[in-house]
Structure formats: C-alpha cells, structure tokens
Design a protein around this motif. Structure first.
Motif, PDB file in Angstrom:
ATOM      1  N   VAL A 164      50.826  53.073  21.124  1.00 41.33           N
ATOM      2  CA  VAL A 164      50.436  52.658  22.008  1.00 41.33           C
ATOM      3  C   VAL A 164      49.178  51.852  21.599  1.00 41.33           C
ATOM      4  O   VAL A 164      48.840  51.499  20.855  1.00 41.33           O
ATOM      5  N   SER A 165      49.776  50.618  23.042  1.00 42.60           N
ATOM      6  CA  SER A 165      48.923  49.319  22.694  1.00 42.60           C
ATOM      7  C   SER A 165      47.742  49.264  24.084  1.00 42.60           C
ATOM      8  O   SER A 165      47.774  49.852  25.390  1.00 42.60           O
ATOM      9  N   GLU A 166      46.327  50.034  23.759  1.00 42.71           N
ATOM     10  CA  GLU A 166      45.355  49.325  24.660  1.00 42.71           C
ATOM     11  C   GLU A 166      45.051  48.437  25.225  1.00 42.71           C
ATOM     12  O   GLU A 166      44.822  47.594  24.569  1.00 42.71           O
ATOM     13  N   GLN A 167      45.542  48.156  26.017  1.00 47.57           N
ATOM     14  CA  GLN A 167      45.187  46.833  27.028  1.00 47.57           C
ATOM     15  C   GLN A 167      44.160  47.357  28.153  1.00 47.57           C
ATOM     16  O   GLN A 167      44.911  47.114  29.678  1.00 47.57           O
ATOM     17  N   ILE A 168      42.930  47.354  28.155  1.00 49.89           N
ATOM     18  CA  ILE A 168      42.112  48.835  29.096  1.00 49.89           C
ATOM     19  C   ILE A 168      41.337  47.502  29.732  1.00 49.89           C
ATOM     20  O   ILE A 168      39.865  48.165  29.881  1.00 49.89           O
ATOM     21  N   SER A 169      41.454  46.603  29.885  1.00 49.81           N
ATOM     22  CA  SER A 169      40.368  45.216  30.327  1.00 49.81           C
ATOM     23  C   SER A 169      40.022  45.775  31.740  1.00 49.81           C
ATOM     24  O   SER A 169      41.248  46.815  32.989  1.00 49.81           O
ATOM     25  N   THR A 170      38.267  45.505  32.388  1.00 52.35           N
ATOM     26  CA  THR A 170      38.348  46.143  33.739  1.00 52.35           C
ATOM     27  C   THR A 170      38.944  45.453  34.901  1.00 52.35           C
ATOM     28  O   THR A 170      39.504  43.635  34.343  1.00 52.35           O
ATOM     29  N   ALA A 171      39.562  45.457  35.917  1.00 59.80           N
ATOM     30  CA  ALA A 171      40.937  44.668  36.110  1.00 59.80           C
ATOM     31  C   ALA A 171      39.838  43.514  36.383  1.00 59.80           C
ATOM     32  O   ALA A 171      39.099  43.463  37.306  1.00 59.80           O
ATOM     33  N   SER A 172      40.791  42.244  36.968  1.00 65.20           N
ATOM     34  CA  SER A 172      40.188  41.114  37.558  1.00 65.20           C
ATOM     35  C   SER A 172      39.826  40.255  36.860  1.00 65.20           C
ATOM     36  O   SER A 172      39.313  39.194  37.136  1.00 65.20           O
ATOM     37  N   LYS A 173      39.385  40.724  35.764  1.00 67.29           N
ATOM     38  CA  LYS A 173      38.709  40.117  34.091  1.00 67.29           C
ATOM     39  C   LYS A 173      39.895  39.240  33.329  1.00 67.29           C
ATOM     40  O   LYS A 173      38.840  38.880  32.757  1.00 67.29           O
TER      41      LYS A 173
END
Length: 332
Positions: A164-173
C-alpha cells in the motif's frame, strides 16, 4: 519484475513505457498473477532483511507492508497515519473479536533543519514504534518501522516491497508527487486524497484499483477561505480521534518520549492543525480498512497490482515532453 515484464511482452516498454499497457492481456492469467505476487513477496523478504540490519526490528514479509516514505511535512500528514496506527493498536488490545491481516507500517522521511513540528512528528512516530513493537499484546499483528536517513538507496529496497502506497496530503497542497508513480509501477496500490498525481493515477487505473478518501481540493480551499475548520470540533465529537490524540500525552508515551515535545504536538493538533489532519480522519480510517480488507482476496489484489503496473507507463518523461512540444513549444 522488470525481467518478468520483458519475458512476457518484450523489451519495447523500456524505451516506450506506455507499451506496459500490453500487460492487461494477462489480467486473468492466474500463473502470471502468481508470479507477480511471488516477486512482491521476495522483495518484502529483502526489505525485511534491510530493516533487521538497520533497525534491529523483525518484520513479517507475509504481513501487509503499508508504506509512507517522503519528505516530512505537516501537509503530507504522516501524523494522520500515525494517529490511525494508535487507533488500530487500541482496537487490537480491547476487541478480542477484531480480526485483521498482520500489518507492518513503514515510514521514511527527513525534516528540514529548522522545521520543529516535523521533528516532533518524527519523534512521535518513533515513540509509537518503540511502544508497539515491544508490546506482547500485539505481537505478530502490528509493527511500526521508521527508516532512518531515507535515501535513494533505501527507496530501492522499500518501493518494490510496498503493498500500500500512502499518498495522503491535504488536498490542494500537493503540486504533483512522483513517489506515487514509482510505487504504482512496482505494483503498490495507492491510498490517497484526490490531489497531485493521484488525480491522474485515479483516472488511469479506475476507482476499483485505487483507494481515494477525504474532501476535495475545492472543499479544502473553501475551508481556508471561510476559516471555518476547527480541529477542536473534530477532537471533541469523535471519540476515536480524541482517544488517539490524547494518547500522545498519556502515561505510556510520556514514559518513553520527550514530554515537552509530546505536549506541544498535542497542543498543535487540538488548537491549530493547519493542514487539517483531523478533517479526513474518519474517511481515511474507513477507506483504509476497506483496502486492507480487500488484500485478503489475493487474486483480486494481484489484478489491481497488474492494472497499476500496466498503466504506469503514462508517467514517462518522454510522453510529457512530447505533449509540451505538441501543445506549447511547437518545435517540430
């Protein structure tokens, strides 16, 4: 994996990565899917050896390798991942009926020299790892590893081994993100917000082969414009969030971590949380549970891996340059 792909579709993909799309013809080939699974497992064994050597931690290669490796920054929300690990930890201890596939959470990151909050988060993750990895109540079910001095050399071991690849940045950032492309090409399934290159990955692989959660960029921007996000509201109304956040300043962590750092981190989350860690926590937990539950169907998961590998050729720099030339430069 590279050798298997070449044996299967030839070597044109090395010069024309979009040729990887030919792999879709093997989506129902059980023998081919088994080979992909075996390669992933072998890479997990190799990474387990690296972790044992570098961190003196024994991890199970048959566990789910949930990976978040990237620059340590509040907007990338490693903190949300860590809080969810605490949520899982409590679930395992308190609910004897809770059954889950063993999970290994792997972090790798560096913080800028003067970025105090990022350093507090690194300390927090390491404190969690120290506690969980030495708790016999979760032995064989949960491990946490923070890889020191994250580098290209470590990435060469970590990325091929990720489930699993965690790509969980705050949307728009997130301007783009390139790690997600590397994970994708190595058969990891993306768990992330609809932000940066996740948007294109989602469009390419389809909603069944990626796990998207959280509020959209437009919604997040609106929260900033209206200044209507208050982390304390989420902290007070959601018992899971409150418990995980308060655990930061609980006796167990304070006994092994820096009290000053942990208390300041707790205050940061409850009183500020500029990058909205708590905003998406509920949806993150829900979608993550679904992803890790889906992992149990090994054939279906291998099919997701194959779709991601096959679609990854889109992110070739050659394709990018060709489009720039066609649409902007008009050099030929």
């Amino acid at each position: 994996l590279s050798n298997l792909v070449t044996e299967t579709i030839g070597d044109i993909w090395k010069r024309v990565p979009t040729d990887l799309i030919k792999l879709k013809e093997y989506n129902e080939d059980s023998a081919f899917l088994s080979k992909i699974e075996q390669i992933k497992y072998d890479n997990k064994v190799k990474l387990a050896d690296v972790i044992l050597k570098n961190n003196d931690i024994i991890v199970d290669p048959s566990s789910i390798f949930d990976v978040q490796v990237k620059r340590l920054h509040a907007y990338k929300r490693q903190l949300m991942n860590a809080l969810h690990i605490l949520h899982l930890y409590h679930r395992i201890i308190e609910d004897s009926s809770f059954d889950m596939h063993p999970r290994t959470f792997i972090f790798g990151a560096k913080a800028a020299p003067g970025y105090y909050l990022a350093k507090k988060i690194i300390k927090f993750i390491n404190s969690i790892a120290n506690m969980i990895n030495n708790d016999p109540r979760v032995k064989g079910r949960l491990k946490v590893v923070f890889m020191e001095n994250y580098s290209v050399t470590l990435a060469q071991s970590i990325i091929p081994a990720a489930d699993v690849s965690e790509q969980i940045s705050t949307a728009s950032k997130e301007a783009s993100g390139t790690g997600n492309m590397k994970f994708m090409m190595n058969g990891a399934i993306t768990l992330g917000t609809m932000d940066g290159a996740n948007v294109e990955i989602s469009q390419l692989v389809g909603k069944d082969n990626i796990y998207i959660f959280g509020e959209s960029s437009e919604q997040v921007i609106e929260h900033y414009e209206k200044a209507d996000y208050c982390s304390r509201d989420f902290y007070e109304k959601d018992e899971r969030i409150r418990r995980a956040v308060d655990f930061i300043v609980g006796n167990e962590l304070l006994s092994i971590g820096s009290e000053e750092h942990l208390r300041r981190l707790h205050h940061e989350i409850v009183s500020k949380d500029w990058f909205m860690t708590l905003l998406d926590f509920e949806d993150y937990a829900k979608v993550k549970d679904q992803a890790l539950s889906d992992y149990e169907d090994r054939t279906a998961w291998a099919e997701k891996m194959l779709v991601n590998i096959g679609k990854a050729g889109y992110f070739s720099s050659d394709r990018t340059i060709e489009e720039y030339n066609r649409d902007i430069w008009h050099l030929t």
